[in-house]
Design an enzyme around this catalytic site. Structure first.
Site, PDB file in Angstrom:
ATOM      1  N   GLU A   1       0.879  -1.177   0.000  1.00 38.84           N
ATOM      2  CA  GLU A   1       0.000   0.000   0.000  1.00 38.84           C
ATOM      3  C   GLU A   1       0.906   1.213   0.000  1.00 38.84           C
ATOM      4  O   GLU A   1       1.512   1.545   1.018  1.00 38.84           O
ATOM      5  CB  GLU A   1      -0.892   0.011   1.228  1.00 38.84           C
TER       6      GLU A   1
ATOM      7  N   CYS B   1      -2.144   9.251   2.787  1.00 39.02           N
ATOM      8  CA  CYS B   1      -1.971   8.711   1.434  1.00 39.02           C
ATOM      9  C   CYS B   1      -3.165   8.976   0.535  1.00 39.02           C
ATOM     10  O   CYS B   1      -3.020   9.116  -0.668  1.00 39.02           O
ATOM     11  CB  CYS B   1      -1.720   7.215   1.512  1.00 39.02           C
TER      12      CYS B   1
END
Ligand code: NAD
Length: 477
Positions: free
Chosen positions: A248, A282
């Site tokens: 990720e 993010c």
């Protein structure tokens, strides 16, 4: 000052190394703790403990394993305020958001405990009448979890909870910026009757201890949350043993605002997604595309909203964000903005490093216009409260600009036209799309990036499946 120990084979234990990581409170500049800068011997000891315990752990029923997740959730809730306070100190996260992270993490353990009786295998039709084909889901084995600093407590749980529930054991490395709350969790785990070796926490450098964890033949899967650069290094290192990786990585999320959008809602959505935790998230909206007919109006309102953002002490009740994580991160943001201006962009508001009366590594809430689509500020992750705003003519141009990026984590669309919503869901190439709201995922979804934003993903049913591998049995009778 707190001094932490590694957590290996069920015990809080001294590192084999005599080196330390000093943990700085980014807002006050004080050193608040030290954690071991572990070495290869720590990595091997943790992996051996995880390997040794995995078979017996997997032999328990899933509902039995889930019982430990429920205990972890309860242990976190019993210390919720202390953990949130420490989280706010170790990373300058405002206390309200820190409390949300701690509470969400407890819920996350409960959520995955609930999957114990729900995940299933399959029975597949055979070409032979007297045969059944069974597909079993089996735990991958020993998982290595490597965490970033921006949501250190939650991302830890995002790896530990599905690993344990599926019968895997885990060695987890926190970021060197933020090991404190992970090691406080280790103390809570130590007080449970969890079998030794099922969970291990070791701190140390990513390039040394982290690399040893990734390249060990004892490791069956690596799950990293971090930068694209770390992801690339881990892909290369995992090639040695063909180890499964789940990555990720970073994002550069577009927010598209169409002319028919509720402008106030769009301003709120973009603002909330950009300044939360100082822009160090993010899935944050990192670039806004606004249809020409409402461009000036939107820009005025967004500028007003950015100017009103109060930043400062993470423990003050009215601050929206606090310091960046460290001086290096502040400098990186500043240099990116300076390069954007040198390349022709204009600063509408913000655009400078600052402090709160001498405290912290702050960056002002910043809006840029006039940036080119192919410029660094529009293409690369900033990880700070900075947003370039660009105009677009029509739907096709908006989608083309949004998709034109090497990252593919999240995106958002603001419109009141259901056809635009449905068409854009077909056309946008991102793992997540938010419609008329800020970017922030739920635990029952699936957080997975396209392109350089990652491989695999986390949360929900699909996140659970990452920790399982299939075995197909052909049973003739
Ligand atoms: P980072 O890549 O610098 O570090 C992440 C972790 O990887 C750290 O624990 C580090 O020690 C370790 N590491 C680095 N190189 C390694 C190597 N070669 N081998 C083994 N381990 C290694 O990232 P960061 O600065 O801590 O976090 C910010 C980044 O994380 C941003 O890019 C952000 O977008 C990303 N992130 C992504 C998600 C997501 O869900 N996609 C969530 C949070 C953060």
């Amino acid at each position: 000052m707190k001094t932490y120990q590694q957590f290996i084979n069920g015990k809080l234990t001294d590192s084999h190394s005599s080196e330390w990581i000093e943990v700085e409170n980014p807002y006050t500049g004080e050193t608040i703790a030290r954690a071991p800068k572990g070495d290869d011997a720590d990595a091997y000891a943790a992996l051996e403990a995880a390997k040794k315990s995995q078979k017996a752990w997997a032999a328990r029923t899933a509902s039995d394993r889930a019982g430990y997740l429920t205990k972890m959730a309860a242990a976190i809730r019993a210390k919720r305020v202390e953990l949130a306070t420490l989280l706010a100190q170790e990373q300058a996260k405002i206390i309200g958001l820190a409390q949300v992270e701690i509470d969400f993490t407890a819920d996350y353990f409960d959520y995955y405990a609930g999957w114990a009786r729900k995940y299933e295998g399959e029975i597949i039709n055979s070409d032979r009448y007297n045969e059944n084909i069974f597909l079993f889901h089996k735990p991958i084995g020993v998982v290595v979890g490597i965490c970033p600093w921006n949501f250190p407590f939650f991302v830890m749980a995002r790896k530990v909870a599905p690993a344990l529930l599926t019968g895997c054991t885990i060695v987890l490395k926190p970021s060197s910026n933020t090991p404190c709350t992970t090691f406080e969790f280790a103390k809570l785990v130590a007080s449970l009757d969890l079998p030794a070796g099922v969970v291990n926490f070791v701190s140390g450098s990513g390039k040394t201890l982290g690399n040893t964890l990734v390249t060990s033949p004892l490791t069956d899967m690596v799950t990293l949350t971090g930068s694209v650069e770390a992801g690339q290094e881990i892909i290369a290192a995992s090639a040695q043993n063909v180890t499964k990786v789940s990555l990720e990585l970073g994002g550069k999320a577009p927010a598209i605002v169409f002319a028919d959008a509720d402008i106030d809602l769009a301003v709120k959505g973009v603002l909330d997604s950009r300044v939360i935790y100082s822009g160090q998230v993010c899935n944050c909206a990192e670039r806004a595309y606004v249809q020409k007919s409402i461009y000036e109006k939107f820009l005025d309102k967004l500028t007003d909203a950015f100017k009103k953002v109060k930043y400062g002490d993470p423990f003050a009740p009215d601050t929206v964000y606090s310091s960046q994580i460290d001086k290096a991160q502040q400098t990186k943001i500043d240099e990116m903005v300076k390069r954007a201006v040198a390349a022709g962009a204009q600063v509408v508001t913000g655009g400078a490093c600052t402090t709160d009366n001498g405290k912290g590594y702050f960056y002002e809430p910043t809006i840029l216009t006039g940036a080119r689509q192919d410029s660094e500020i529009v293409q690369k992750e900033v990880f700070g409260p900075v947003i370039p705003v660009l105009p677009f003519e029509d739907y096709d141009e908006a989608i083309a600009l949004a998709n034109d990026c090497e990252y593919g984590l999240t995106s958002s669309v603001f419109t009141t036209n259901i056809n635009t919503v449905m068409q854009s869901l077909k056309d946008l190439n991102f793992g997540e799309t938010y419609v008329n709201r800020e970017h922030f995922e739920g635990m029952q979804g699936f957080h997975a990036g396209w392109r350089k934003s990652g491989i695999g993903g986390a949360d929900g049913k699909h996140g659970l499946m990452e920790y399982l591998q299939s075995q197909v049995a052909y049973i003739q009778f």
